[in-house]
Scaffold this active site. Structure first.
Site, PDB file in Angstrom:
ATOM      1  N   PHE A  72       0.854  -1.185   0.000  1.00 50.45           N
ATOM      2  CA  PHE A  72       0.000   0.000   0.000  1.00 50.45           C
ATOM      3  C   PHE A  72       0.894   1.240   0.000  1.00 50.45           C
ATOM      4  O   PHE A  72       1.791   1.374   0.827  1.00 50.45           O
ATOM      5  CB  PHE A  72      -0.907  -0.040   1.234  1.00 50.45           C
ATOM      6  CG  PHE A  72      -1.846   1.137   1.398  1.00 50.45           C
ATOM      7  CD1 PHE A  72      -2.120   2.026   0.367  1.00 50.45           C
ATOM      8  CD2 PHE A  72      -2.477   1.349   2.606  1.00 50.45           C
ATOM      9  CE1 PHE A  72      -2.977   3.090   0.533  1.00 50.45           C
ATOM     10  CE2 PHE A  72      -3.354   2.409   2.799  1.00 50.45           C
ATOM     11  CZ  PHE A  72      -3.595   3.289   1.757  1.00 50.45           C
ATOM     12  N   CYS A  73       0.638   2.166  -0.940  1.00 54.11           N
ATOM     13  CA  CYS A  73       1.350   3.443  -1.027  1.00 54.11           C
ATOM     14  C   CYS A  73       2.859   3.181  -1.165  1.00 54.11           C
ATOM     15  O   CYS A  73       3.275   2.416  -2.021  1.00 54.11           O
ATOM     16  CB  CYS A  73       0.998   4.318   0.161  1.00 54.11           C
ATOM     17  SG  CYS A  73       1.575   6.030   0.033  1.00 54.11           S
ATOM     18  N   VAL A  74       3.692   3.796  -0.325  1.00 55.00           N
ATOM     19  CA  VAL A  74       5.129   3.582  -0.443  1.00 55.00           C
ATOM     20  C   VAL A  74       5.482   2.135  -0.118  1.00 55.00           C
ATOM     21  O   VAL A  74       6.515   1.624  -0.574  1.00 55.00           O
ATOM     22  CB  VAL A  74       5.894   4.571   0.466  1.00 55.00           C
ATOM     23  CG1 VAL A  74       5.652   4.280   1.934  1.00 55.00           C
ATOM     24  CG2 VAL A  74       7.376   4.574   0.161  1.00 55.00           C
TER      25      VAL A  74
ATOM     26  N   GLY B 146       3.850  -0.249  -1.365  1.00 49.60           N
ATOM     27  CA  GLY B 146       3.741  -0.855  -2.689  1.00 49.60           C
ATOM     28  C   GLY B 146       4.966  -0.589  -3.536  1.00 49.60           C
ATOM     29  O   GLY B 146       5.424  -1.466  -4.291  1.00 49.60           O
TER      30      GLY B 146
END
Length: 574
Positions: free
Chosen positions: A294-296, A298
């Site tokens: 998720f987000c960074v 990811g």
């Protein structure tokens, strides 16, 4: 009702404290205007080359300004109802709207480079939102009336709220006493089964008699705490996956102490993602795992997948990326904070280590939606003396974590400034050249339509960068609410399109909208990829990875030091 002397003193203290707080709150705009001389040069250049553009804008401003004053002066005195707004305050509101429109039009009238125009537009919007009459007691008639009617009690409560927020180093967005990690947030049963100096690995207790043989490893962002995906039971993504028969493991990142300030992106790969992956595979007795970032988290997970691909590894079977940037060519408005000078400054600051306070990052992100995430709470918390309502998403949003300074500076340069991740071979990590095109595993890519941190059209680029089977889904709402869209509540919908045209606008034009949460779609996708069904483990961990402590563990409960403490530490160190 008369105001007591104690309340009068509270008013004076509130005004003084409010002034200092406002200076700190508009700091992001001040940083965005760091290249003020460039704006002055653009003004002079425009006046020299195309003076009619500025002349027309200024003429319109003056004419509308005169119109406001004319109407105010020509208005006939009339009785005012007790609950009506006085003409003076109406004039202030009209004046602010006028200047707000002028600020919106000014960047387009100036001859500037696109990035400089974006920075100026951002700074002017910050100024416009910060200067709204509702933000100040003397120009907020509703707050004045509330103070008079309460005998100053609202001012006393507001001052207490302001003092408490100054002590904690942030604006309260949710009732601080309403939630507690391990009490009513992050309560899904499980245990910490492995840890490094950078993370703890949580294995969750299965909720079904049989589970998929292939485990699911979740890598959340390390800027905030992991429990965004395990809030309350009714909106816990972790619980949703467990109820579908997934074996779920979660990385819980540490709130970095000063002694780890020299850690790097590779440290987070080796002692974060890969250490968690090794332990997950060993505990689940599986040769591969599904990984969700998720987000960074990811971005970090994709780097891990690229390293695996470069080594012909097969330990990551499928990849899920939620609101993740891989191509940073257009990261949205957050780019106003990133240029050569600002990145070089961070590199000098963290050359020998040091900690990047999570509170500073939280303030920068909040400034992207300043009216909703800053000034609404300034008005209601301080001027009306209200306690924010209990809201789990905003409670999590305020629970930031500190980052290693070296990692932060590296991330800014290599991702945001130079956009090296999407260029084959431009980055070398853990001894391997990174080529996203070699990632041939099936990937589920989710973006959110109103994301102010990861613009969905930039997240869409992932489908061109990876080479395996890809499914792109676009969810309604923003960066957090769009992801945490509980399948039990089904409040927001989503779009999909099996085709993958090069332009995101073409994808959206042909996409089909679906009601309900995207979780259902992902659940069906991951169910087909979790391997054969086996008997759920009775105990957590194994002999090589015994249970260390119950979930949620101690890392997630560590409280970051204040920005002032970090500033003093960094100053003393240098």
């Amino acid at each position: 009702m008369p105001v007591s002397p104690e309340s009068a003193l509270s008013l004076q203290q509130l005004l003084e404290a409010n002034t200092e707080a406002l200076k700190a709150l508009v700091q992001p705009a001040s940083e965005a205007l760091g290249d003020g001389p460039a704006f002055a040069l653009a003004w002079a250049r425009t006046m020299q080359r195309s003076p009619e553009r500025l002349t027309a804008l200024q003429r319109e401003l003056y004419e509308q300004q005169m119109g406001l004053w004319r109407r105010a002066l020509e208005a006939q005195p009339a009785p005012v109802a007790a609950d009506a707004q006085l003409p003076f305050f109406t004039l202030l509101d009209d004046q602010h709207r006028l200047m707000n429109r002028w600020a919106e039009q000014l960047p387009e009238a100036l001859e500037m480079e696109p990035q400089a125009r974006r920075r100026m537009a951002f700074a002017l919007r910050q100024w416009a939102e910060a200067s709204a009459p509702a933000n100040f007691l003397a120009t907020n008639p509703k707050a004045i009336r509330a103070a008079l009617e309460s005998g100053g009690a609202t001012l006393q409560r507001g001052l207490a709220n302001l003092r408490a927020d100054i002590e904690r180093g942030r604006i309260s967005m949710s009732d601080a006493g309403a939630f507690g990690v391990g009490r009513n947030l992050a309560v899904t049963p499980g245990a910490v089964v492995h840890e490094t100096p950078f993370m703890q690995l949580i294995q969750y207790t299965p909720l079904t008699g049989k589970v998929g043989a292939r485990p699911l490893l979740i890598v959340p962002p390390f800027i905030n705490k992991y429990y965004i995906l395990d809030l309350r039971p009714e909106n816990s993504f972790v619980r949703f996956a467990l109820e579908r028969g997934q074996q779920v493991f979660m990385v819980s990142w540490r709130n970095i102490p000063p002694e780890l300030g020299g850690a790097t992106w590779e440290d987070y790969l080796e002692q974060g993602v890969f250490a968690a992956l090794d332990a997950t595979l060993d505990i689940a007795d599986s040769r591969d795992a599904n990984v969700l970032g998720f987000c960074v988290g990811g971005t970090l997970s994709t780097c891990a997948a690229a390293i695996e691909a470069a080594k012909s590894g097969e330990r990551i079977a499928h990849l899920t990326l939620l609101a993740t940037l891989l191509d940073f060519a257009d990261p949205g408005e957050i780019s106003v904070f990133v240029d050569q000078a600002s990145v070089a400054k961070r590199e000098r600051e963290f050359a020998d280590g040091g900690v990047m306070p999570g509170s500073q990052l939280a303030s920068a992100f909040a400034s992207l939606r300043a009216r909703d995430l800053i000034w609404y709470f300034v008005e209601h918390n301080y001027l009306f003396g209200e306690t924010p309502r209990a809201f789990d998403l905003l409670h999590w949003n305020s629970d930031s974590a500190n980052l290693p300074g070296r990692l932060y500076a590296w991330y800014l340069r290599n991702m945001y400034l130079e956009n090296r991740l999407q260029r084959p071979g431009a980055l070398e990590l853990c001894g391997q050249r990174i080529d996203l095109g070699r990632i041939g595993i099936p990937t589920y890519v989710l973006a959110t339509k109103d994301d102010h941190i990861v613009p969905w059209h930039s997240a869409y680029r992932t489908v061109q960068l990876l080479s395996g089977e890809r499914r792109f889904v676009l969810a309604e709402s923003g960066h957090v609410a769009g992801v945490v869209n509980s399948a039990r509540l089904d409040r927001r919908g989503w779009w999909d399109n099996a085709a993958a045209p090069s332009e995101p606008a073409d994808w959206f034009d042909a996409a089909q909208h679906h009601g309900g949460s995207w979780w259902h779609d992902w659940g069906a996708w991951i169910d087909d990829r979790c391997g054969r069904r086996i008997r759920a483990p009775v105990e957590l961990g194994n002999d090589r990875h015994p249970v260390i402590e119950p979930a949620p563990g101690r890392y997630v409960k560590e409280v970051p030091a204040t920005a002032t403490q970090h500033q003093n530490d960094n100053t003393n160190r240098t």
